[in-house]
Structure formats: C-alpha cells, structure tokens
Scaffold this motif. Structure first.
Motif, PDB file in Angstrom:
ATOM      1  N   TYR A 242       0.866  -1.183   0.000  1.00  0.00           N
ATOM      2  CA  TYR A 242       0.000   0.000   0.000  1.00  0.00           C
ATOM      3  C   TYR A 242       0.900   1.229   0.000  1.00  0.00           C
ATOM      4  O   TYR A 242       2.054   1.168   0.431  1.00  0.00           O
ATOM      5  N   GLU A 243       0.367   2.338  -0.490  1.00  0.00           N
ATOM      6  CA  GLU A 243       1.133   3.584  -0.593  1.00  0.00           C
ATOM      7  C   GLU A 243       0.694   4.550   0.502  1.00  0.00           C
ATOM      8  O   GLU A 243      -0.510   4.698   0.763  1.00  0.00           O
ATOM      9  N   ALA A 244       1.651   5.178   1.128  1.00  0.00           N
ATOM     10  CA  ALA A 244       1.334   6.181   2.139  1.00  0.00           C
ATOM     11  C   ALA A 244       0.638   7.373   1.487  1.00  0.00           C
ATOM     12  O   ALA A 244       1.050   7.844   0.431  1.00  0.00           O
ATOM     13  N   ASN A 245      -0.436   7.858   2.116  1.00  0.00           N
ATOM     14  CA  ASN A 245      -1.129   9.041   1.594  1.00  0.00           C
ATOM     15  C   ASN A 245      -0.324  10.305   1.851  1.00  0.00           C
ATOM     16  O   ASN A 245      -0.301  11.226   1.026  1.00  0.00           O
ATOM     17  N   GLN A 246       0.316  10.337   3.012  1.00  0.00           N
ATOM     18  CA  GLN A 246       1.177  11.469   3.361  1.00  0.00           C
ATOM     19  C   GLN A 246       2.432  10.916   4.043  1.00  0.00           C
ATOM     20  O   GLN A 246       2.411   9.849   4.638  1.00  0.00           O
ATOM     21  N   GLY A 247       3.499  11.687   3.985  1.00  0.00           N
ATOM     22  CA  GLY A 247       4.728  11.271   4.628  1.00  0.00           C
ATOM     23  C   GLY A 247       5.553  10.356   3.735  1.00  0.00           C
ATOM     24  O   GLY A 247       5.198  10.090   2.579  1.00  0.00           O
ATOM     25  N   THR A 248       6.659   9.872   4.283  1.00  0.00           N
ATOM     26  CA  THR A 248       7.612   9.099   3.486  1.00  0.00           C
ATOM     27  C   THR A 248       8.099   7.887   4.262  1.00  0.00           C
ATOM     28  O   THR A 248       8.354   7.960   5.462  1.00  0.00           O
ATOM     29  N   VAL A 249       8.229   6.779   3.552  1.00  0.00           N
ATOM     30  CA  VAL A 249       8.822   5.563   4.098  1.00  0.00           C
ATOM     31  C   VAL A 249      10.163   5.354   3.404  1.00  0.00           C
ATOM     32  O   VAL A 249      10.247   5.391   2.171  1.00  0.00           O
ATOM     33  N   PHE A 250      11.202   5.148   4.209  1.00  0.00           N
ATOM     34  CA  PHE A 250      12.547   4.933   3.664  1.00  0.00           C
ATOM     35  C   PHE A 250      12.978   3.491   3.951  1.00  0.00           C
ATOM     36  O   PHE A 250      12.761   2.964   5.037  1.00  0.00           O
ATOM     37  N   VAL A 251      13.592   2.865   2.973  1.00  0.00           N
ATOM     38  CA  VAL A 251      14.230   1.557   3.142  1.00  0.00           C
ATOM     39  C   VAL A 251      15.635   1.654   2.563  1.00  0.00           C
ATOM     40  O   VAL A 251      15.805   2.126   1.433  1.00  0.00           O
ATOM     41  N   GLY A 252      16.627   1.229   3.355  1.00  0.00           N
ATOM     42  CA  GLY A 252      18.005   1.344   2.883  1.00  0.00           C
ATOM     43  C   GLY A 252      18.431   2.777   2.660  1.00  0.00           C
ATOM     44  O   GLY A 252      19.286   3.058   1.809  1.00  0.00           O
ATOM     45  N   GLY A 253      17.816   3.712   3.396  1.00  0.00           N
ATOM     46  CA  GLY A 253      18.169   5.127   3.278  1.00  0.00           C
ATOM     47  C   GLY A 253      17.520   5.850   2.116  1.00  0.00           C
ATOM     48  O   GLY A 253      17.734   7.054   1.936  1.00  0.00           O
ATOM     49  N   GLU A 254      16.689   5.168   1.308  1.00  0.00           N
ATOM     50  CA  GLU A 254      16.051   5.790   0.148  1.00  0.00           C
ATOM     51  C   GLU A 254      14.542   5.688   0.261  1.00  0.00           C
ATOM     52  O   GLU A 254      14.006   4.734   0.826  1.00  0.00           O
ATOM     53  N   ASP A 255      13.867   6.707  -0.284  1.00  0.00           N
ATOM     54  CA  ASP A 255      12.402   6.680  -0.369  1.00  0.00           C
ATOM     55  C   ASP A 255      11.976   5.421  -1.129  1.00  0.00           C
ATOM     56  O   ASP A 255      12.528   5.110  -2.185  1.00  0.00           O
ATOM     57  N   VAL A 256      11.003   4.676  -0.592  1.00  0.00           N
ATOM     58  CA  VAL A 256      10.585   3.438  -1.251  1.00  0.00           C
ATOM     59  C   VAL A 256      10.098   3.688  -2.673  1.00  0.00           C
ATOM     60  O   VAL A 256      10.167   2.805  -3.535  1.00  0.00           O
ATOM     61  N   ARG A 257       9.635   4.896  -2.967  1.00  0.00           N
ATOM     62  CA  ARG A 257       9.174   5.214  -4.313  1.00  0.00           C
ATOM     63  C   ARG A 257      10.322   5.389  -5.296  1.00  0.00           C
ATOM     64  O   ARG A 257      10.107   5.441  -6.508  1.00  0.00           O
ATOM     65  N   SER A 258      11.550   5.445  -4.762  1.00  0.00           N
ATOM     66  CA  SER A 258      12.722   5.572  -5.636  1.00  0.00           C
ATOM     67  C   SER A 258      13.138   4.228  -6.216  1.00  0.00           C
ATOM     68  O   SER A 258      13.868   4.180  -7.202  1.00  0.00           O
ATOM     69  N   TYR A 259      12.697   3.148  -5.590  1.00  0.00           N
ATOM     70  CA  TYR A 259      13.023   1.812  -6.094  1.00  0.00           C
ATOM     71  C   TYR A 259      11.931   1.340  -7.047  1.00  0.00           C
ATOM     72  O   TYR A 259      10.765   1.707  -6.912  1.00  0.00           O
ATOM     73  N   SER A 260      12.323   0.494  -7.986  1.00  0.00           N
ATOM     74  CA  SER A 260      11.290  -0.222  -8.735  1.00  0.00           C
ATOM     75  C   SER A 260      10.663  -1.223  -7.767  1.00  0.00           C
ATOM     76  O   SER A 260      11.321  -1.704  -6.842  1.00  0.00           O
ATOM     77  N   MET A 261       9.383  -1.518  -7.975  1.00  0.00           N
ATOM     78  CA  MET A 261       8.711  -2.452  -7.074  1.00  0.00           C
ATOM     79  C   MET A 261       9.380  -3.824  -7.108  1.00  0.00           C
ATOM     80  O   MET A 261       9.419  -4.527  -6.095  1.00  0.00           O
TER      81      MET A 261
END
Length: 578
Positions: free
Chosen positions: A385-404
C-alpha cells in the motif's frame, strides 16, 4: 471501444482481412446461383435445350463448390482470428491485473475479475469470430440481393419499402430495451461467482459449522437472480424472432400474389419469379442474421466495457518515480510522518503520524490489539500500500525511488493468511528463489524448523502439498511459508503473526535461529504473544493507528500501560536470554 480493443487484434490482421474477403466472396458466389437457375428454367427447360441445361448445371456446381470453399476459409480464418484475439486480450488483462495494488483488486473484487477474464472475454471473442463472417456476409448479401431483385422487378421490390423499415424499427426497439439488461446479467454472474468462490475456498469452515444448508440457500438466491435477469434479457431478444419470421412469410406471400399475377399477364417469367423469391428470402434471412448479430453484439458490448474497465484501471502504485538501477543496500527502515487510509473518502486515518527508525539487522516486535493497524504498518515497507502522506525509507532511500521489483525482492513477507500452491514442497519453497540449491533449501528449512516434520514424509521435499497446502497442518504451513521467505535471502523479513499456529518451544527455536543465522537481516515480527517478541531489540506498541510507545521489553514494562496490561494478562516467561 474499437480503438482500445484493436491492438489485441493487430497481430492477426492478415487472418482478419482474409476472413472478411472469403466471407464477402462467399456471399457473391452464392448470389450468382439463383441467376444461373433462372437461365436453366427460362431458357434451357422452356426451349428443351438439354446441352444448355447441362452447361448451366455445371456452372451452378462450380459456383456452389467455390462458395463452399470460401465459406470453409471464412470459418477457419475467423476462428484463428477470434481465438488469437481472445488469447491476447485475456493475457493483457491478466498482466495488467498483476500490476494492481491491493486497493485496485478490492475495487473490483476477485470474483468479478475472474468473470471478466473468462466469460466476458469469451463473449467478446465469440462476437469477433461470428462477426467477421456475419457482419460482412450479411450486408454484402443484403445489398447485392436488393440490387438484383430490383433489376428483376422494380414493382415487386416495392414490397421491401414496407417490410424493411418495420423490421429495422422492431430491431432497434428490442436492442434499446435489451442492452442495459445484459450488463446486469454479467453483474449477477459476478455475484454468483463470489458465492461459489467463498464456499469452495472456505469449505472446511462451512462443514465445521454445519452451514451447508445456509450456503445452498445463498447460492440458490444468487442463482435465481441470475436466472431471472438472464431470462428477462433473452426474453426481450427472442421476441424479435417470431416478428422477423412473420415479416418474411408475409413478404413471400405478397410476392407470390403479385408475382403470380405478373406471370399470368406475361410481364414476368417463371424462372425470374423463382429467382426473385430466392433473393427475397436471402434478404430477409440476412436481416434476421443482422438482428441476431446485433443482439449478440449488445451483450458483447456490455462485456467489452467491463474488460476495458480493467484495462483502463490505473494502478494506485507504480514505478513512475523510480530509478531502475537503484538497489536496496541494507535493511534500515525509517517512517517520517506517515499517514495512511484504505479509502480516500474515509474520515479517519488507519495510520496517523507514524515516526519510526529501525536499524539494519535489528529484530523488531510489534504488539497491539486487534485493529490497531499493525499489518497496515508493515505493508508500507514493500509498498503493498502507498502512504497518503509522509515518506517511508528503506536502505536510506524513499521506497518510491526503487522499482517495485527491486524493493520487493529485498523484502520477504509472511502474511497472516499463509498461502501455499498446488505442487511439491520443493516447488513451493523455490517461490522464494528459483535457482536455490538443495543445500540452501535445507538450510532455510532448518532455520524455520521445517526439517522437524519433512524428514517424516515419505517423499521428503517432493511431497505433493495438494491445493492450498491441504496435506499439511496449520503450523507446518506457517513454517513452510517462513522457510520460503528465508530462502529469498531478503534484507528485510516481515512476519505477520506467522508463528501463531506453532507451539512455544518451536517458536523459541525459530527466534533463536533468526538471531544466529540472520544477523544482517532486519526482522520485523507482529505477534499476539509477548513471549514471541520480548527479546527483540525494540518493540513497537500500536494503539488505534498510532505508535503508543517504542522500547525494549523492560523499558515498556516500566513505562507503557498498554504493554504492561498485555503482559500481565498473558502467562509470564518464555523469553530467550541474552
């Protein structure tokens, strides 16, 4: 609609053109036969010229055989085109569904998506197959027969001026009333499929609660709804058949009456009257076929709209902002002011102002009451699921920066509902990694304590699990799912209450193995038992979509009332030392 569906037909356009060509030529050759027959009657038979009669008879045979060959070609090419189009459309729809987020799937429902992939596509496919022949052959036959009939007798052709408008108006009225009902038929089919799917999926629960009669009654109600709706739709359609036959027979009687008078007065020859009647019959049959095709098209349009709705659905989660080459370097996780709700129009947030920092390799426990959004929290990490507001980071990067693909390859998640697929244990485990060696499979199974029961199975890793893992117990299924996740060698391992069906001793062994074998993997465990998480590096206490507290077991016992209440309500002990 045609513009949207054409790409799935494009690869078969050669067969499409050939099929249309054969259908058109078949109609033309078939129309020439009555003219030759008229020549035989008016010239060969009346003059007694046997040679001419035989010659014209041979021409009729050639025309009939040519028409037959073209008809076979039209049927073959339309079948190839229709089946290929259906396969392309079904594959495109299925591939697109794979891109859906959970919320996209919930928007349609699983039962509806199955109906759209099967019966809806089949209806559109059948229309293409039938339409290639009928929608080409019928207009060619209709127009050509009208022209030839008018060439024979303009006076008799005036009968068409009365019959055809009446027939067209009747067809239009029927289609206007029948069209909306066909969409309801497909919706009722969705509802029936939902009942069947739920019943068969949960058949053990149904039998355990002796609810067979209730399920039969529910199925009967949905089945009756579908029956009555379909009866209403097709009832409107079949009205057209007797009406068309009435018009055809009425036109034939009128032509025989007036044509007979013309033959009697010598203004029309018998052979031409016979040919004229043949053309009239062909015109009327063509109109009848047009009506049937339009009725089929009415249902097909309703089905096609449902298929296009799926194809046009925009996935809520996409790779539009990602960097294709970016890889997850470690399992560190950070939430910054994350807000989330499942439905945009909901008044309340499922997750509200979540701030959290997890270091790579840590073991994290999540505790909370039912409905406190524990699962919602962890599903943010692999972007289920995608956050409506705010940011989730994994490995120091925004999860939206990675391909799924890269993000989810780095995260392994064992969900609350453990799912195994039909096939062997080895095949199910290799879902984690297809190229896993036997040693790697066995190592993952030791960590998850699968080796404790797999050695007792006669065929070991080649044991067939049956549909949905029916041949293993709930605890064994959980451990197999954990082993499958471990085999993936993820940087983040998420267990959503995934040891609830195993005993305390096995739970402790699995946690001990995690601590020694998966030191570099970030381990997040949702649990109902405090004993399952009390040795974690940090424990998150969830309360109504918010983080109530974060700390170690000892810290939370001293400072957090919710954690302390849960602890005191459960049997004390069961923690792993150190």
């Amino acid at each position: 609609m045609i513009q949207k569906l054409w790409p799935y037909l494009r690869s078969y356009r050669k067969w499409f053109v050939l099929g249309i060509g054969c259908a058109a030529l078949e109609a033309i050759f078939e129309l020439l036969i009555p003219l030759v027959m008229a020549e035989i009657v008016d010239v060969g038979i009346q003059t007694g010229d046997g040679v001419y009669t035989v010659q014209m008879g041979a021409v009729m045979v050639v025309l009939a055989l040519t028409s037959l060959a073209l008809g076979i070609g039209a049927a073959y090419f339309s079948s190839v085109t229709g089946q290929g189009f259906g396969a392309n459309l079904r594959a495109a729809e299925y591939d697109h569904i794979q891109e859906f987020s959970f919320s996209n799937i919930e928007r349609f429902s699983t039962a509806s998506l199955i109906t759209r992939l099967t019966s809806d596509v089949n209806a559109v496919q059948m229309t293409v197959m039938m339409g290639m022949r009928l929608l080409v052959r019928t207009p060619v036959m209709l127009i050509s027969a009208l022209i030839l009939a008018m060439m024979i007798s303009r006076r008799l052709s005036q009968i068409f001026l009365v019959v055809i408008p009446v027939l067209v108006i009747a067809i239009a009225v029927i289609l206007i009333f029948a069209g909306p009902v066909f969409r309801k038929v497909q919706e009722k089919t969705d509802q029936l499929n939902l009942v069947v799917q739920e019943n068969l999926t949960a058949i053990r629960v149904v039998k355990a609660f002796v609810r067979e009669d209730y399920e039969k009654e529910k199925f009967a109600k949905r089945n009756e709804d579908l029956w009555k709706t379909a009866e209403s739709a097709y009832g409107k359609v079949v009205i057209g058949m007797p009406l068309m036959m009435l018009l055809i027979y009425g036109a034939t009687i009128a032509i025989l009456w007036f044509g007979g008078q013309m033959v009697h007065t010598g203004t029309l020859e018998v052979g031409l009257l016979t040919t004229f009647i043949t053309y009239v019959t062909q015109v009327m049959i063509s109109l009848m076929m047009v009506c049937m095709m339009l009725m089929m098209l009415t249902r097909s349009v309703a089905c096609a709209k449902r298929v296009i709705e799926v194809l046009d659905e925009v996935p809520d989660i996409s790779d539009s902002q990602c960097s294709r080459d970016l890889q997850v370097k470690d399992g560190s996780i950070r939430f910054e002011h994350v807000y989330f709700k499942y439905h945009a129009d909901s008044e309340e947030w499922n997750l509200e102002d979540i701030n959290l920092d997890i270091k790579a390799g840590q073991t994290v426990g999540i505790i909370g009451s039912t409905g406190s959004a524990k699962t919602s929290l962890v599903q943010m990490i692999p972007r289920l699921y995608e956050a409506n507001q705010g940011t989730v980071f994994v490995g120091g990067e925004d999860v939206r920066s990675y391909s799924m693909e890269h993000l989810r390859d780095s995260c392994a998640m064992v969900l609350q509902n453990n799912t195994l697929f039909s096939g062997t244990i080895r095949e199910n485990l290799c879902w984690g990694r297809e190229d896993a060696t036997d040693e790697e499979i066995q190592h993952a199974c030791r960590i998850a304590c699968v080796d404790e029961f797999i050695d007792r199975m006669e065929k070991g890793y080649d044991t067939d699990l049956g549909q949905g893992g029916i041949n293993v117990s709930g605890g064994q299924k959980q451990r197999l799912c954990i082993a499958r996740a471990i085999l993936k060698q993820p940087k983040v391992l998420i267990l959503d209450d995934s040891t609830s069906a195993v005993d305390m001793a096995t739970d402790a062994k699995i946690r001990q193995a995690f601590a020694t074998e998966l030191k570099d993997t970030t381990k997040i465990m949702i649990a109902q038992r405090i004993a399952s998480v009390c040795d974690a590096d940090q424990i998150i206490v969830m309360d109504d979509g918010r983080i109530s507290a974060v700390g170690t077991h000892e810290e939370l016992l001293a400072t957090n009332e919710i954690y302390r209440d849960v602890y005191t309500s459960q049997q004390k002990g069961g923690c792993i030392d150190g």
